[in-house]
Design a protein around this motif. Structure first.
Motif, short mmCIF file in Angstrom:
data_model
loop_
_atom_site.label_atom_id
_atom_site.label_comp_id
_atom_site.label_asym_id
_atom_site.label_seq_id
_atom_site.Cartn_x
_atom_site.Cartn_y
_atom_site.Cartn_z
N GLN A 299 0.76 -1.20 -0.10
CA GLN A 299 -0.12 -0.06 -0.03
C GLN A 299 0.81 1.33 0.01
OE1 GLN A 299 -2.86 0.18 3.09
NE2 GLN A 299 -3.32 2.34 3.01
N ARG A 300 0.51 2.08 -0.83
CA ARG A 300 1.22 3.37 -0.94
C ARG A 300 0.84 4.28 0.28
NH1 ARG A 300 1.00 8.78 -2.67
NH2 ARG A 300 2.91 9.55 -3.70
N LEU A 301 2.29 4.77 1.02
CA LEU A 301 2.09 5.52 2.06
C LEU A 301 1.82 7.23 1.60
CD1 LEU A 301 5.14 4.41 4.18
CD2 LEU A 301 2.89 4.14 4.86
N PRO A 302 1.13 7.90 2.47
CA PRO A 302 0.86 9.32 2.16
C PRO A 302 2.03 9.96 1.75
CG PRO A 302 -0.44 8.82 3.98
CD PRO A 302 0.48 7.71 3.69
N SER A 303 2.31 10.93 0.83
CA SER A 303 3.46 11.69 0.25
C SER A 303 4.14 12.14 1.63
CB SER A 303 2.99 12.53 -0.51
OG SER A 303 2.45 13.68 -0.29
N ALA B 285 11.46 10.04 9.15
CA ALA B 285 10.64 8.91 9.52
C ALA B 285 10.44 7.76 8.48
CB ALA B 285 9.28 9.41 10.20
N TYR B 286 10.18 8.24 6.98
CA TYR B 286 10.15 7.29 6.20
C TYR B 286 11.54 6.62 5.77
CZ TYR B 286 5.59 8.68 4.75
OH TYR B 286 4.13 8.71 4.72
N GLU B 287 12.66 7.36 6.18
CA GLU B 287 13.85 6.86 5.84
C GLU B 287 14.19 5.55 6.81
OE1 GLU B 287 16.67 9.87 5.84
OE2 GLU B 287 16.48 10.42 3.69
N GLY B 288 13.69 6.10 8.12
CA GLY B 288 13.80 5.03 9.19
C GLY B 288 13.03 3.78 8.98
N PHE C 57 10.27 -1.93 7.02
CA PHE C 57 8.91 -1.68 7.35
C PHE C 57 8.31 -1.27 5.67
CE2 PHE C 57 9.66 -3.00 11.32
CZ PHE C 57 8.50 -3.72 11.81
N ALA C 58 9.14 -0.40 4.98
CA ALA C 58 8.86 0.27 3.88
C ALA C 58 9.83 0.37 2.68
CB ALA C 58 8.53 1.77 4.32
N TYR C 59 9.48 0.43 1.66
CA TYR C 59 10.23 0.56 0.55
C TYR C 59 9.98 1.73 -0.46
CZ TYR C 59 6.75 -1.84 -2.23
OH TYR C 59 5.76 -2.23 -2.75
N ALA C 60 11.10 2.33 -1.07
CA ALA C 60 10.64 3.48 -1.85
C ALA C 60 10.82 3.13 -3.38
CB ALA C 60 11.61 4.74 -1.82
N ILE C 61 9.75 3.60 -4.30
CA ILE C 61 10.20 3.34 -5.59
C ILE C 61 10.30 4.84 -6.35
CG2 ILE C 61 8.82 2.91 -7.81
CD1 ILE C 61 7.23 1.00 -6.24
N PRO C 62 11.44 5.11 -6.90
CA PRO C 62 11.82 6.36 -7.31
C PRO C 62 10.67 7.17 -8.26
CG PRO C 62 13.60 4.89 -7.44
CD PRO C 62 12.52 4.25 -6.99
N SER D 89 6.72 6.18 -1.22
CA SER D 89 7.16 5.25 -0.49
C SER D 89 5.92 4.05 -0.07
CB SER D 89 7.29 5.76 1.03
OG SER D 89 8.68 6.29 0.94
N TYR D 90 6.32 2.85 0.08
CA TYR D 90 5.31 1.72 0.04
C TYR D 90 5.56 0.81 1.28
CZ TYR D 90 3.88 2.94 -4.63
OH TYR D 90 3.37 3.71 -5.74
N VAL D 91 4.36 0.19 1.72
CA VAL D 91 4.30 -0.79 3.06
C VAL D 91 5.12 -1.98 2.33
CG1 VAL D 91 3.34 -1.99 4.73
CG2 VAL D 91 2.33 0.24 3.98
#
Length: 498
Positions: free
Chosen positions: A34-38, A56-59, A65-70, A74-76
């Motif tokens: 699931q995509r996290l809010p921007s 927080a998202y980097e943490g 617990f999350a991954y980023a798609i350029p 950020s996604y769960v």
């Protein structure tokens, strides 16, 4: 969603945001992929800065617990091996419940039954409490402790933060060996193990001396330290108590018990100085007589070096291990917990070198080692020369409180027999008509609590007319007021019995 976020305390905001989102993921409120809010949107929802959300998202990514798609956000991340709670569906995993109480063994059940603190005395808020015999924290010299910490960390901070040695921190061992030598102990053939306070040291020694083919047999003063009673029972020892007299245990009764013994005693546990709970200091004559009997019957002695430093009057009395000379029949367990900083859980066992070698292996198997930082702070504090200065100050203050408490007892509790030559408490014995458990109930209603003495006796039903008064953390005003209330209630009990 995101409406229940609240900032608390002084923790970094980015960490609080990270942990908040992490909890939502763990609970299943945020699903895998699931995509996290921007970051901009989340900063508005949580009322924090955008940079805080970015951190927080980097943490969350660092923690898995999350991954980023350029270019997308950020996604769960998918949770591996996590049992999410059922959301009303039929496909979720069953809730796994075990009846843990039914699985507890005899040792665990006994530990709960003997846990006097868990079942302990609870007074109303603001009650005058005579239950503690811990040092008064207002006497702690924080500046000297802080300096000791900074000094030691500057010298070897990186080493202190790593694993230590099961036997203990060598500089502290060397210092304490000299300290014991200054008490008159012959160190020939002896060694030392550092422990997490007296209780751990006692438990390790008992586990090494407990017979494997039968129940153990121990002899001790009666009454005695309730923690010692608890640990002896948990380790499977049957306890024989020897009554106390004004100058220590009844030597004639001790000799009679030893002559009649059908099975050999495995050990004796003795507190010769400022005995807990009676406060009695065993006389030199009785120390000699007791040691001769222990030597004749070949019974190892565990000596509790309780409160030895809080001597208010009279000459220094050597510990039992000093009277043993080059003999190895005494195991001395010491700590500064009743004098210095019980929050630093540091104690020591001094005994025969071969015994300590074995105890070191038991210690390593159980806890690896006592906190090296705690040991090093204590060592540097002692090395800096602070101990003598502190003990002088503490001894002066506790002596004053001891004399005040004694005078108040003599004035308001003339029916009670007092014992206690120093330390942080007095022991009172009332006429048989006073049950101190009932007295405690009456005093609790008046805002005063104390420790009933029966918990220190070996057999059920003994010492029901005794109590221990700890005065170290009670103000002068409350010492006088509290003892006056105890006296009033005690006289009511005695009148009712006539």
């Amino acid at each position: 969603m995101f409406q229940d976020f609240k900032l608390v305390g002084d923790r970094p905001v980015a960490i609080q945001v990270k942990e908040y989102v992490k909890r939502l993921i763990i609970k299943g409120a945020l699903q895998a992929d699931q995509r996290l809010p921007s970051t901009r949107e989340m900063s508005g929802l949580l009322q924090v800065s955008r940079n805080t959300v970015i951190a927080a998202y980097e943490g969350l990514e660092d923690d898995g617990f999350a991954y980023a798609i350029p270019g997308k956000g950020s996604y769960v991340a998918a949770m591996v091996g996590h049992l999410a709670a059922e959301n009303g569906g039929t496909d979720g995993p069953a809730v796994w419940q075990i009846d843990w109480k039914a699985r507890m063994n005899e040792y665990a059940v006994s530990a709960v039954e003997l846990d006097r603190i868990k079942q302990g005395i609870r007074g109303k808020k603001g009650a005058i409490s005579f239950t503690s015999i811990a040092p008064d924290e207002h006497l702690f010299d924080l500046g000297d402790v802080r300096r000791a910490f900074m000094d030691r960390m500057a010298i070897e901070g990186q080493v202190l933060l790593n694993y230590g040695y099961a036997k203990g921190y060598k500089p502290l061992i060397d210092y304490l060996m000299r300290y014991m030598e200054n008490k008159g102990v012959d160190l020939s053939g002896k060694d030392m193990l550092i422990t997490g306070g007296f209780t751990e040291g006692f438990d390790i020694v008992l586990s090494a001396l407990r017979p494997s083919a039968r129940r153990g047999a121990a002899i001790c003063e009666n009454p005695t330290h309730h923690t010692a009673i608890k640990n002896l029972k948990l380790q499977g020892f049957e306890i024989t108590g020897i009554p106390m007299e004004r100058d220590g245990m009844d030597v004639e009764r001790l000799e009679a018990v030893l002559q009649k013994q059908t099975n050999r005693f495995d050990l004796a546990y003795l507190t010769p100085s400022y005995h807990n709970p009676t406060g009695i200091v065993m006389s030199p004559a009785k120390r000699s007589a007791v040691m001769k009997l222990m030597m004749r019957y070949q019974i190892p002695v565990i000596e509790d070096g309780f409160n030895e430093e809080l001597r208010y009057s009279g000459a220094h009395v050597a510990p039992l291990i000093a009277t043993a000379g080059q003999g190895n029949g005494v195991i001395y367990i010491g700590s500064f917990s009743k004098v210095l900083f019980p929050g630093l859980r540091v104690g020591w066992v001094l005994g025969d070198r071969a015994l300590i070698d074995t105890l070191e292996s038991i210690k390593r198997a159980r806890t690896i080692h006592t906190s090296t930082i705690d040991q090093s702070i204590l060592y540097q504090y002692l090395l800096n020369g602070n101990f003598d200065k502190y003990v002088k100050k503490a001894r002066t203050e506790y002596k004053r409180k001891y004399e005040l408490t004694k005078a108040c007892c003599e004035a308001h509790l003339p029916e009670a027999q007092l014992s206690g030559d120093g330390g942080l408490h007095l022991f009172l014995t009332f006429p048989t008509g006073v049950n101190t458990r009932q007295l405690l109930e009456a005093c609790t209603e008046q805002g005063v609590i104390f420790t009933p003495g029966d918990k220190f006796f070996i057999q059920e039903g003994e010492g029901t007319n005794t109590l221990r008064l700890g005065f170290s953390r009670v103000t002068d005003e409350n010492i006088e007021r509290g003892i006056r209330i105890i006296g009033q209630q005690a006289r009511s009990f005695l009148k009712a019995k006539r």
